[in-house]
Scaffold this motif. Structure first.
Motif, mmCIF file in Angstrom:
data_model
loop_
_atom_site.group_PDB
_atom_site.id
_atom_site.type_symbol
_atom_site.label_atom_id
_atom_site.label_comp_id
_atom_site.label_asym_id
_atom_site.label_seq_id
_atom_site.Cartn_x
_atom_site.Cartn_y
_atom_site.Cartn_z
ATOM 1 N N LEU A 98 2.621 0.605 0.648
ATOM 2 C CA LEU A 98 2.765 1.501 -0.484
ATOM 3 C C LEU A 98 1.725 0.935 -1.667
ATOM 4 O O LEU A 98 0.856 1.604 -2.221
ATOM 5 C CB LEU A 98 3.941 1.757 -1.200
ATOM 6 C CG LEU A 98 4.153 2.379 -2.476
ATOM 7 C CD1 LEU A 98 3.865 4.041 -2.456
ATOM 8 C CD2 LEU A 98 5.435 2.283 -3.110
ATOM 9 N N LEU A 99 1.866 -0.108 -1.973
ATOM 10 C CA LEU A 99 1.084 -0.841 -2.845
ATOM 11 C C LEU A 99 -0.448 -0.901 -2.364
ATOM 12 O O LEU A 99 -1.349 -0.796 -3.285
ATOM 13 C CB LEU A 99 1.286 -2.295 -3.387
ATOM 14 C CG LEU A 99 2.824 -2.001 -4.100
ATOM 15 C CD1 LEU A 99 3.495 -3.525 -4.256
ATOM 16 C CD2 LEU A 99 2.957 -1.273 -5.572
ATOM 17 N N LEU A 100 -0.709 -1.287 -1.190
ATOM 18 C CA LEU A 100 -2.179 -1.333 -0.707
ATOM 19 C C LEU A 100 -2.774 0.110 -0.994
ATOM 20 O O LEU A 100 -3.986 0.039 -1.279
ATOM 21 C CB LEU A 100 -2.209 -1.950 0.594
ATOM 22 C CG LEU A 100 -1.862 -3.608 0.933
ATOM 23 C CD1 LEU A 100 -1.876 -3.524 2.240
ATOM 24 C CD2 LEU A 100 -2.790 -4.128 0.089
ATOM 25 N N ALA A 101 -1.777 0.922 -0.545
ATOM 26 C CA ALA A 101 -2.566 2.434 -0.529
ATOM 27 C C ALA A 101 -2.904 2.743 -2.145
ATOM 28 O O ALA A 101 -3.825 3.690 -2.248
ATOM 29 C CB ALA A 101 -1.502 3.386 -0.170
ATOM 30 N N HIS A 102 -2.562 1.948 -3.161
ATOM 31 C CA HIS A 102 -2.653 2.156 -4.550
ATOM 32 C C HIS A 102 -3.735 1.247 -4.892
ATOM 33 O O HIS A 102 -3.869 1.021 -6.283
ATOM 34 C CB HIS A 102 -1.633 2.298 -5.393
ATOM 35 C CG HIS A 102 -0.677 3.591 -5.280
ATOM 36 N ND1 HIS A 102 0.076 3.733 -4.158
ATOM 37 C CD2 HIS A 102 -0.665 4.471 -6.081
ATOM 38 C CE1 HIS A 102 0.709 4.767 -4.521
ATOM 39 N NE2 HIS A 102 0.341 5.381 -5.441
ATOM 40 N N ASN A 103 -4.293 0.543 -3.942
ATOM 41 C CA ASN A 103 -5.275 -0.477 -4.351
ATOM 42 C C ASN A 103 -4.618 -1.701 -5.129
ATOM 43 O O ASN A 103 -5.667 -2.113 -6.147
ATOM 44 C CB ASN A 103 -6.523 0.117 -4.926
ATOM 45 C CG ASN A 103 -7.591 1.053 -3.958
ATOM 46 O OD1 ASN A 103 -7.511 0.763 -3.037
ATOM 47 N ND2 ASN A 103 -7.634 2.384 -4.622
ATOM 48 N N ILE A 104 -3.548 -1.982 -4.730
ATOM 49 C CA ILE A 104 -2.896 -3.087 -5.496
ATOM 50 C C ILE A 104 -2.419 -3.983 -4.373
ATOM 51 O O ILE A 104 -1.756 -3.628 -3.578
ATOM 52 C CB ILE A 104 -1.592 -2.516 -6.213
ATOM 53 C CG1 ILE A 104 -2.190 -1.542 -7.405
ATOM 54 C CG2 ILE A 104 -0.776 -3.833 -6.880
ATOM 55 C CD1 ILE A 104 -0.774 -0.907 -8.011
ATOM 56 N N ILE A 105 -2.724 -5.377 -4.694
ATOM 57 C CA ILE A 105 -2.373 -6.253 -3.576
ATOM 58 C C ILE A 105 -1.332 -7.258 -3.966
ATOM 59 O O ILE A 105 -1.269 -7.764 -5.113
ATOM 60 C CB ILE A 105 -3.569 -7.281 -3.269
ATOM 61 C CG1 ILE A 105 -4.747 -6.514 -3.022
ATOM 62 C CG2 ILE A 105 -2.999 -8.409 -2.292
ATOM 63 C CD1 ILE A 105 -6.048 -7.510 -2.759
ATOM 64 N N PRO A 106 0.095 -7.011 -3.546
ATOM 65 C CA PRO A 106 1.166 -7.853 -3.903
ATOM 66 C C PRO A 106 0.906 -9.153 -3.229
ATOM 67 O O PRO A 106 0.723 -9.420 -2.131
ATOM 68 C CB PRO A 106 2.355 -6.929 -3.421
ATOM 69 C CG PRO A 106 1.779 -6.265 -2.197
ATOM 70 C CD PRO A 106 0.303 -5.985 -2.404
ATOM 71 N N ILE A 107 1.537 -10.284 -4.011
ATOM 72 C CA ILE A 107 1.616 -11.515 -3.439
ATOM 73 C C ILE A 107 3.029 -11.942 -3.182
ATOM 74 O O ILE A 107 3.809 -11.870 -4.339
ATOM 75 C CB ILE A 107 0.891 -12.730 -4.088
ATOM 76 C CG1 ILE A 107 -0.376 -12.183 -4.454
ATOM 77 C CG2 ILE A 107 1.107 -14.134 -3.704
ATOM 78 C CD1 ILE A 107 -1.126 -13.424 -5.170
ATOM 79 N N PHE A 108 3.544 -11.839 -1.843
ATOM 80 C CA PHE A 108 5.069 -12.107 -2.062
ATOM 81 C C PHE A 108 5.446 -13.680 -1.837
ATOM 82 O O PHE A 108 4.876 -14.457 -1.610
ATOM 83 C CB PHE A 108 5.462 -11.383 -0.370
ATOM 84 C CG PHE A 108 5.428 -10.147 -0.426
ATOM 85 C CD1 PHE A 108 6.590 -9.280 -0.534
ATOM 86 C CD2 PHE A 108 4.412 -9.498 -0.049
ATOM 87 C CE1 PHE A 108 6.530 -7.944 -0.579
ATOM 88 C CE2 PHE A 108 4.275 -7.985 0.113
ATOM 89 C CZ PHE A 108 5.326 -7.280 -0.166
#
Length: 355
Positions: A98-108
């Motif tokens: 979901l977040l990658l589709a919004h050009n946001i990279i989460p770091i888990f």
């Protein structure tokens, strides 16, 4: 078995899949000593390593030395935890897409990040609560909007959000197993201001991508595992250890040099090195947990080990520390409110809210 003997026995058991010396010692104990399994269950459960204990004993083929009823119970709990973690991983992968589709990279981060990185031989080993991830200051507000629009809402709806909080209020979505914590920092802002030393900018430069998911480098995973106990949970003040964090540090020490990892930091290096020293002691002098042997660290270890001998004295000491930390946190709030407008605004709203 007293508390110290039980704790050290459990810790040593957690290493037997990778440490042959400890494997031999544990087998000898299981064959010759009457183990207080009630105490083992109680302590391993309180430290959230009960499934990890089972998995290590099973891999070493030591379940034959345990009471049959206990083995059945351990297997049952671990199976439940494994299914729980499968759902955690699935939810984290959905969030990542979901977040990658919004050009946001989460770091888990933390337990979920370790599950996604595959540091456990069996995903049933690690007990995980929330899904934690961190974002840049620029992406942080966008992430909140995206996830709220996706159906995540507050677990507890606070009217006023404290500026010192390292993450946004916990959010959860119907039919999802875990709540999520959206981090902007790893540590709550304090007078020590460790946030300037271990933050998004520090860890972002050497993250790794595993199966299209971004996680911390192994060195920073190890550092964060210690920070969560020593700083965020005040373990450095109490001089205590959480075995769940320690077990993560042990596993990560097989993937990165632990001493080098803590040495990359400045003021944080000492409290992290003290935790590493305690791990070295508790896990029975494991080579990969070697630490900087300084006078200050030796003094820390002396207090750490002495606390096991007199539990009543330790409880009184911890009570005094709790009072000290409470006063320190309140003074810090007042200090921040005097210096910074956003804190004054928050404090005024909290104090004037009749609820």
């Amino acid at each position: 078995m007293n508390y110290k003997e039980t704790l050290f026995f459990i810790a040593k058991c957690l290493t037997i899949s990778l440490e042959e010396k400890n494997r031999r010692e544990i087998e000898k104990l299981l064959q010759s000593v009457n183990i207080d399994w009630d105490a083992v269950v109680k302590v391993s459960t309180s430290h959230y390593v009960f499934p990890a204990l089972y998995c290590n004993l099973k891999r070493a083929d030591f379940l034959q030395y345990l009471p049959h009823e206990l083995v059945s119970y351990m297997e049952y709990i671990t199976d439940i935890n494994r299914e729980h973690n499968k759902q955690i991983i699935s939810q984290a992968q959905e969030l990542n897409s979901l977040l990658l589709a919004h050009n946001i990279i989460p770091i888990f981060l933390k337990g979920t990040g370790n599950l996604l990185a595959g540091i456990y031989e069996d995903i049933g080993e690690r007990m995980v609560g929330d899904i934690d991830f961190i974002f840049s200051k620029e992406d942080y507000p966008k992430v909140i909007t995206v996830l709220r629009e996706f159906g995540y809402s507050g677990v507890i709806n606070y009217k006023h959000h404290c500026p010192t909080n390292k993450h946004y209020r916990r959010l959860q979505k119907n039919n999802n197993i875990a709540a999520i914590e959206i981090h902007k920092d790893f540590l709550s802002k304090s007078i020590n201001n460790y946030t300037n030393e271990f933050n998004y900018s520090f860890v972002e430069k050497d993250t790794q991508i595993i199966n299209e998911v971004t996680v911390l480098s192994y060195a920073n995973k190890l550092n964060l595992s210690i920070i969560a106990n020593q700083i965020n949970d005040s373990g450095f003040y109490y001089k205590t250890m959480a075995l769940r964090n320690a077990y993560d540090v042990f596993l990560l020490s097989k993937k990165t040099n632990a001493k080098d990892a803590v040495n990359t930091l400045d003021t944080l290096s000492h409290p992290l090195n003290c935790f590493l020293a305690a791990c070295y002691d508790v896990f029975n002098a494991v080579d990969s947990l070697e630490y900087n042997n300084t006078k200050k660290t030796a003094s820390y270890l002396n207090v750490f080990n002495s606390q096991f001998s007199n539990r009543k004295t330790t409880k009184r000491r911890h009570k005094r520390i709790k009072i000290y930390l409470f006063i320190k946190s309140r003074v810090n709030v007042i200090y921040k409110a005097v210096v910074y407008k956003e804190y004054r605004f928050w404090l005024f709203n909290v104090l004037t809210d009749k609820r």
